[in-house]
Write a protein that holds these residues in place. Sequence first.
Motif, PDB file in Angstrom:
ATOM      1  N   TYR A 145      -1.887  62.562  23.291  1.00 54.00           N
ATOM      2  CA  TYR A 145      -1.724  63.368  21.953  1.00 54.00           C
ATOM      3  C   TYR A 145      -0.244  63.124  21.605  1.00 54.00           C
ATOM      4  O   TYR A 145       0.847  63.487  22.600  1.00 54.00           O
ATOM      5  CB  TYR A 145      -1.961  64.606  22.116  1.00 54.00           C
ATOM      6  N   GLU A 146       0.165  63.106  20.574  1.00 54.29           N
ATOM      7  CA  GLU A 146       1.550  62.661  20.190  1.00 54.29           C
ATOM      8  C   GLU A 146       2.059  63.564  19.119  1.00 54.29           C
ATOM      9  O   GLU A 146       3.312  63.250  18.544  1.00 54.29           O
ATOM     10  CB  GLU A 146       1.782  60.936  19.643  1.00 54.29           C
ATOM     11  N   GLU A 160       0.841  66.519  15.236  1.00 50.54           N
ATOM     12  CA  GLU A 160      -0.263  66.951  14.588  1.00 50.54           C
ATOM     13  C   GLU A 160      -0.556  65.563  13.439  1.00 50.54           C
ATOM     14  O   GLU A 160       0.231  64.829  13.130  1.00 50.54           O
ATOM     15  CB  GLU A 160       0.269  68.069  13.755  1.00 50.54           C
ATOM     16  N   HIS A 161      -1.998  65.865  13.268  1.00 48.81           N
ATOM     17  CA  HIS A 161      -2.408  64.956  12.241  1.00 48.81           C
ATOM     18  C   HIS A 161      -2.475  65.448  10.857  1.00 48.81           C
ATOM     19  O   HIS A 161      -2.070  66.596  10.843  1.00 48.81           O
ATOM     20  CB  HIS A 161      -4.000  64.602  12.637  1.00 48.81           C
ATOM     21  N   ASP A 198      -9.887  61.632  19.413  1.00 51.89           N
ATOM     22  CA  ASP A 198      -8.520  61.078  18.640  1.00 51.89           C
ATOM     23  C   ASP A 198      -8.079  61.631  17.576  1.00 51.89           C
ATOM     24  O   ASP A 198      -6.488  61.235  17.221  1.00 51.89           O
ATOM     25  CB  ASP A 198      -9.177  59.620  18.158  1.00 51.89           C
ATOM     26  N   ARG A 199      -8.639  62.584  16.770  1.00 53.71           N
ATOM     27  CA  ARG A 199      -8.120  63.095  15.695  1.00 53.71           C
ATOM     28  C   ARG A 199      -7.976  64.673  15.675  1.00 53.71           C
ATOM     29  O   ARG A 199      -7.764  65.390  14.661  1.00 53.71           O
ATOM     30  CB  ARG A 199      -8.908  62.846  14.348  1.00 53.71           C
ATOM     31  N   THR A 200      -8.042  65.221  17.119  1.00 56.81           N
ATOM     32  CA  THR A 200      -8.033  66.678  17.188  1.00 56.81           C
ATOM     33  C   THR A 200      -6.514  66.975  17.712  1.00 56.81           C
ATOM     34  O   THR A 200      -5.870  66.463  18.405  1.00 56.81           O
ATOM     35  CB  THR A 200      -9.017  66.803  18.582  1.00 56.81           C
ATOM     36  N   ASP A 201      -6.108  68.120  16.976  1.00 56.78           N
ATOM     37  CA  ASP A 201      -5.093  68.893  17.320  1.00 56.78           C
ATOM     38  C   ASP A 201      -5.295  69.977  18.001  1.00 56.78           C
ATOM     39  O   ASP A 201      -4.250  70.724  18.825  1.00 56.78           O
ATOM     40  CB  ASP A 201      -4.296  69.338  15.874  1.00 56.78           C
ATOM     41  N   SER A 210      -9.985  66.938  27.033  1.00 56.35           N
ATOM     42  CA  SER A 210      -8.730  67.054  26.026  1.00 56.35           C
ATOM     43  C   SER A 210      -7.378  67.448  26.826  1.00 56.35           C
ATOM     44  O   SER A 210      -6.443  66.979  26.635  1.00 56.35           O
ATOM     45  CB  SER A 210      -9.013  68.370  25.131  1.00 56.35           C
ATOM     46  N   ARG A 250      -5.655  64.221  27.825  1.00 50.27           N
ATOM     47  CA  ARG A 250      -5.041  63.610  26.627  1.00 50.27           C
ATOM     48  C   ARG A 250      -3.982  64.451  26.237  1.00 50.27           C
ATOM     49  O   ARG A 250      -3.181  64.263  25.405  1.00 50.27           O
ATOM     50  CB  ARG A 250      -6.145  63.361  25.785  1.00 50.27           C
ATOM     51  N   ARG A 251      -3.603  65.712  26.916  1.00 49.56           N
ATOM     52  CA  ARG A 251      -2.569  66.645  26.616  1.00 49.56           C
ATOM     53  C   ARG A 251      -2.734  67.197  25.183  1.00 49.56           C
ATOM     54  O   ARG A 251      -1.802  67.480  24.413  1.00 49.56           O
ATOM     55  CB  ARG A 251      -1.115  66.135  26.781  1.00 49.56           C
ATOM     56  N   ILE A 252      -3.887  66.890  24.719  1.00 56.79           N
ATOM     57  CA  ILE A 252      -4.086  67.843  23.384  1.00 56.79           C
ATOM     58  C   ILE A 252      -4.118  69.297  23.609  1.00 56.79           C
ATOM     59  O   ILE A 252      -4.933  69.753  24.765  1.00 56.79           O
ATOM     60  CB  ILE A 252      -5.613  67.491  22.996  1.00 56.79           C
TER      61      ILE A 252
END
Length: 453
Positions: A195-196, A198-199, A283-286, A299, A302-304
Amino acid sequence: MPPSTPKSLRIAVLADSDTRWKWGALTADRIAPGPSMEAGPRGEAQVGLALDGYLLRGRATPTARQLEEVGVRADSLREVTAVEFLRAMAETSYDIVVLALVGGGVQAMLHGLARVWDGLEKQPGPKKRPVVVTGYVGVVYEKLADGLLLRHGADLVLANSRQDAERFRAVYEGVGADASSVTEVALPFLGGAAYEGEHDPYTVVFAVQPSVPDNRRDRVYLLDRLIRHARLHPEREVLLKLRSRPGEHTTHIEELPYQKLIQRLDPPANFRLVYGNMGEVLDRTDLLVTISSTAALESLHRRIPTAVLTDLGIREVLGNHHFVGSGCLASWDQLDAGHRPVPDEEWVARQGVVADGTYGSAFDAARERIAKLLASPERPPLTPYYTPVTAPGYLPSILARHHLGPDGTPLPGAPAHDKEPGPVRQIVRRAARGAYRHGVQRVAPVIRRMGEL
């Protein structure tokens, strides 16, 4: 059977649900010795690895749609009874067999396979039985002793985390069983980009579970809170991630599908139902929200930002007690107000999440053990802890569920134990399974509700 090389490795996976097929197939990919495994699963059989899938016929046999959603490819895939699988194992040479089944199914197959392979190495030619591997799909938070002892007897019993490996060994040693089979790995389906940030739009995903919670009141409550969150934050996209469509089964029976419960509600435009591969949704989760789903571990890997709900209490029956100490426990009120849980790094490290970048080496120990077993000149027979001597009042019923006698031999009248089913029998089977699923999913819940009046 000649010594195996990465170029000729053959693996059979027997699974009894869509989730266990995913675990079994990806585990086979991860644990196969050889340099081609380093990159991890690619959604298809690896070069040099022949993967044959067997789906155990039952209430949770996955549909074509579910198999497509899992996204794992096999060189062959067919539906079998337990007796048909054992016959296939007697007729076909494999290097590794992965049993991705509920505990009772694993125990039955271990006894059946022990009978099938009895005396194999005494036959002419360099023949050895396959290496047998089993384990758990995800978090182990109930029936620890029962499930573990039913899996005892496999060459490798995989533990998805350091914590599980310690607990597994303690159980086996505590009953005087050999604990050397316990092998620490990680969940095989972790992966995806870290996770990089917010989307746009900011996306909240609630990952449901088929069996938790198990009553209409609590499920409607969760739906109402999710819809309320969507109304409070119209700038966000709020997704309800579903495991199966109505009429399909997963590892657990879902008697109250969220799709039906939501029909009486009025969600806003920024609320949607979604299916599909969990990794693609992440892939699109915040913010990932759940009661206790293994999706939380995906989750966290992926550090979400991940929240495990406390609204219904922190209870063993919900499975969220497993997340005590994780830093992820939170209520909808807190999430509505903007809270984003921060996971405890030490807790995460003990759960097989491997968010520190070392996931690629998490299966090294398993690969090394399997390589040694494949290279060994001989292989001892399968010796489960449960036998007619140690569990005479328990084992026979476990085996009988799969039409096997106490010695692992097919019982008289076992379905298709001596021949392939003909076209008529296949049609009858499909109809019978459909009727059975209809009874479990539709009729049984109505009868139970009538009994509560």
